[in-house]
Design a protein around this motif. Structure first.
Motif, mmCIF file in Angstrom:
data_model
loop_
_atom_site.group_PDB
_atom_site.id
_atom_site.type_symbol
_atom_site.label_atom_id
_atom_site.label_comp_id
_atom_site.label_asym_id
_atom_site.label_seq_id
_atom_site.Cartn_x
_atom_site.Cartn_y
_atom_site.Cartn_z
ATOM 1 N N LEU A 175 0.827 -1.206 0.000
ATOM 2 C CA LEU A 175 0.000 0.000 0.000
ATOM 3 C C LEU A 175 0.867 1.264 0.000
ATOM 4 C CD1 LEU A 175 -2.935 -0.799 2.464
ATOM 5 C CD2 LEU A 175 -2.974 -0.733 -0.025
ATOM 6 N N GLU A 176 1.920 1.262 0.815
ATOM 7 C CA GLU A 176 2.805 2.421 0.837
ATOM 8 C C GLU A 176 3.504 2.615 -0.502
ATOM 9 O OE1 GLU A 176 5.471 1.837 4.050
ATOM 10 O OE2 GLU A 176 3.957 2.170 5.616
ATOM 11 N N ASP A 177 3.939 1.506 -1.106
ATOM 12 C CA ASP A 177 4.590 1.607 -2.409
ATOM 13 C C ASP A 177 3.615 2.116 -3.463
ATOM 14 O OD1 ASP A 177 6.917 0.985 -4.199
ATOM 15 O OD2 ASP A 177 5.434 -0.354 -5.083
ATOM 16 N N ARG A 178 2.367 1.615 -3.397
ATOM 17 C CA ARG A 178 1.372 2.079 -4.361
ATOM 18 C C ARG A 178 1.066 3.558 -4.157
ATOM 19 N NH1 ARG A 178 -4.061 -1.302 -4.444
ATOM 20 N NH2 ARG A 178 -2.487 -2.898 -4.885
ATOM 21 N N ALA A 179 0.978 3.975 -2.895
ATOM 22 C CA ALA A 179 0.738 5.396 -2.628
ATOM 23 C C ALA A 179 1.895 6.247 -3.148
ATOM 24 C CB ALA A 179 0.552 5.619 -1.126
ATOM 25 N N LEU A 182 1.518 6.400 -6.891
ATOM 26 C CA LEU A 182 0.436 7.321 -7.250
ATOM 27 C C LEU A 182 0.862 8.776 -7.054
ATOM 28 C CD1 LEU A 182 -2.686 5.490 -5.757
ATOM 29 C CD2 LEU A 182 -2.075 5.753 -8.172
ATOM 30 N N GLU A 183 1.619 9.016 -5.981
ATOM 31 C CA GLU A 183 2.102 10.378 -5.746
ATOM 32 C C GLU A 183 3.040 10.821 -6.864
ATOM 33 O OE1 GLU A 183 2.074 13.931 -3.785
ATOM 34 O OE2 GLU A 183 0.889 12.137 -3.335
ATOM 35 N N ARG A 184 3.924 9.897 -7.284
ATOM 36 C CA ARG A 184 4.809 10.241 -8.398
ATOM 37 C C ARG A 184 4.011 10.456 -9.682
ATOM 38 N NH1 ARG A 184 8.025 6.176 -5.917
ATOM 39 N NH2 ARG A 184 7.262 4.629 -7.407
ATOM 40 N N ALA A 185 3.002 9.582 -9.914
ATOM 41 C CA ALA A 185 2.176 9.753 -11.112
ATOM 42 C C ALA A 185 1.400 11.057 -11.056
ATOM 43 C CB ALA A 185 1.216 8.565 -11.260
ATOM 44 N N ARG A 186 0.918 11.410 -9.834
ATOM 45 C CA ARG A 186 0.193 12.678 -9.708
ATOM 46 C C ARG A 186 1.110 13.852 -10.010
ATOM 47 N NH1 ARG A 186 -1.188 12.024 -4.862
ATOM 48 N NH2 ARG A 186 -3.090 10.858 -5.310
ATOM 49 N N GLY A 187 2.367 13.754 -9.538
ATOM 50 C CA GLY A 187 3.318 14.818 -9.849
ATOM 51 C C GLY A 187 3.597 14.906 -11.335
ATOM 52 N N THR A 188 3.707 13.738 -12.006
ATOM 53 C CA THR A 188 3.924 13.737 -13.457
ATOM 54 C C THR A 188 2.733 14.337 -14.177
ATOM 55 O OG1 THR A 188 5.309 11.758 -13.254
ATOM 56 C CG2 THR A 188 4.438 12.273 -15.431
ATOM 57 N N ASP A 189 1.511 13.950 -13.750
ATOM 58 C CA ASP A 189 0.310 14.517 -14.375
ATOM 59 C C ASP A 189 0.236 16.022 -14.157
ATOM 60 O OD1 ASP A 189 -0.363 12.003 -15.169
ATOM 61 O OD2 ASP A 189 -1.797 11.644 -13.548
ATOM 62 N N ALA A 190 0.627 16.459 -12.952
ATOM 63 C CA ALA A 190 0.593 17.900 -12.690
ATOM 64 C C ALA A 190 1.577 18.645 -13.584
ATOM 65 C CB ALA A 190 0.920 18.163 -11.216
#
Length: 406
Positions: A175-179, A182-190
């Motif tokens: 779960l921590e790795d997935r979070a 997701l945080e890295r993906a959110r930063g990339t999307d941003a």
């Protein structure tokens, strides 16, 4: 945070970073609790005759078995085997079982299940069960079936508990790795959204600057030509230049305002003003007519309100097309703007009877300029179709179709 709580957190962090030290403390605690049993408690009547008395060798075995727990997380299977070997010696030399060595045996069984994979933990569980039943079978008195079942259930339960906690830790780690992913993906999307937004702003700035500068250039040229013989007309042209310049600055301030992280409260309202749309088409055509270009507007069909994006895109398309007409069509050119509404789409046509594409290609080295590229991008963004080229009978035409439904 109080100093006591801060000290506890620091101590816990120190032990978490040194698992062998924390396991050694656990072993010492077991010894402190269980060693008094060797000297202060007597065996039940009947058993005292079956077991040898406690001596230095027995004490050394108990201490060695218990302190082996210091490696229960770093070498769990080896620790379990060492504890089983120590308890075997205790049994062979006929010493009585004690709390420290039995607790160490259970903790080692838990450790091999909690800190190793399924294959090694299963092997450890099998070793633990075989050793337990061997000890029970060699017990000097008859324990009965219930004791066998209870003790085996206890060891199996400890092993299952270790496996469940290992799986739980793995689940939370996932779960921590997935979070984190997701945080890295959110930063990339941003970052991608910021790049897209800057591209949109660049197109907006191009349209605004190109149109208004073209109007100002035409007006300045007209004012220069009539300055001596018609001062009133020259002043009117200069007034138009001033108004167009103010409008251009206002639009650029509003567009670029999105890049600002802190807005001035006194100007925030202006920066948040809506983008221009087809409702502002009359004002745009008036500016173009002030330059001397004759422009006519036709609206066919029942006017419908397009989406905000299509509204802005259609307005900017007309603005860019009329800007190109001002630049390249010639002084005697005329232009027509036609909006055709249907139930499914909006068609925008801008035509002129000027010199066509010759001057555009000459100015851009036979390549389409940024304005034409921006037109294609805007129309494609909303799923539309765009045709640009010379029209029959001379001049230049731009025709775009925007779907009104997503």
């Amino acid at each position: 945070m109080s100093p006591r709580i801060s000290g506890l957190h620091a101590c816990r962090a120190w032990f978490d970073a040194r698992p062998q030290a924390s396991d050694a403390v656990l072993a010492l605690a077991l010894l402190l609790v269980g060693l008094p049993q060797l000297y202060l408690e007597d065996l039940p009547r009947g058993l005292d005759e079956l077991y040898a008395g406690t001596d230095a060798r027995h004490l050394a075995l108990v201490v060695g078995v218990t302190m082996t727990l210091s490696f229960r997380r770093t070498r769990p299977l080896l620790t379990l085997c060492a504890i089983v070997a120590g308890q075997t010696l205790i049994t062979v030399w006929n010493y009585p079982p004690t709390v420290p060595d039995f607790a160490a045996y259970l903790i080692a069984t838990y450790g091999v299940a909690a800190h190793r994979g399924l294959a090694i933990s299963a092997l450890g569980g099998l070793v633990s069960l075989v050793a337990l039943n061997g000890f029970l079978l060699t017990f000097p008195t008859d324990l009965g079936l219930m004791s066998f079942m209870t003790d085996n259930a206890l060891v199996i339960g400890v092993w299952v508990l270790g496996r469940n906690l290992r799986l739980r830790r793995a689940y939370f780690a996932e779960l921590e790795d997935r979070a984190a992913r997701l945080e890295r993906a959110r930063g990339t999307d941003a970052r991608a959204a910021r790049v897209e937004e800057r591209s949109r702003i660049a197109r907006e700035l191009h349209d605004v600057v190109a149109h208004h500068v073209s109007v100002m250039t035409v007006q300045a040229g007209a004012a220069r030509r009539i300055l001596d013989r018609h001062p009133a007309g020259a002043r009117e042209a200069m007034t138009t230049i001033e108004e167009v310049g103010r409008t251009a600055l206002s639009e650029m301030r509003r567009i670029v305002g999105v890049l600002r992280t802190e807005r001035d409260p006194e100007t925030a309202g202006g920066e948040l003003a809506p983008q221009p749309g087809l409702g502002d088409l009359g004002e745009l055509l008036d500016h173009v007519r002030d330059t001397g270009l004759s422009v006519q507007l036709w609206v066919e069909g029942e006017a419908r309100t397009p989406s905000p994006g299509v509204d802005v895109a259609a307005f900017r398309l007309i603005q860019e097309a009329l800007t190109n007409t001002l630049k390249h069509a010639g002084p005697q050119a005329r232009a027509w703007v036609r909006l055709r509404y249907t139930a499914e789409d909006l068609t925008v046509e801008i035509e002129d009877d000027g010199r066509g594409t010759a001057t555009i290609m000459a100015d851009n080295g036979d390549r389409p300029g940024h304005g034409l590229v921006g037109m294609y991008e805007r129309v494609a963004l909303y799923g539309g179709e765009l045709r640009i080229g010379p029209r029959v009978g001379g001049g230049f035409g731009v025709r775009a179709r925007f779907p009104l439904e997503a």
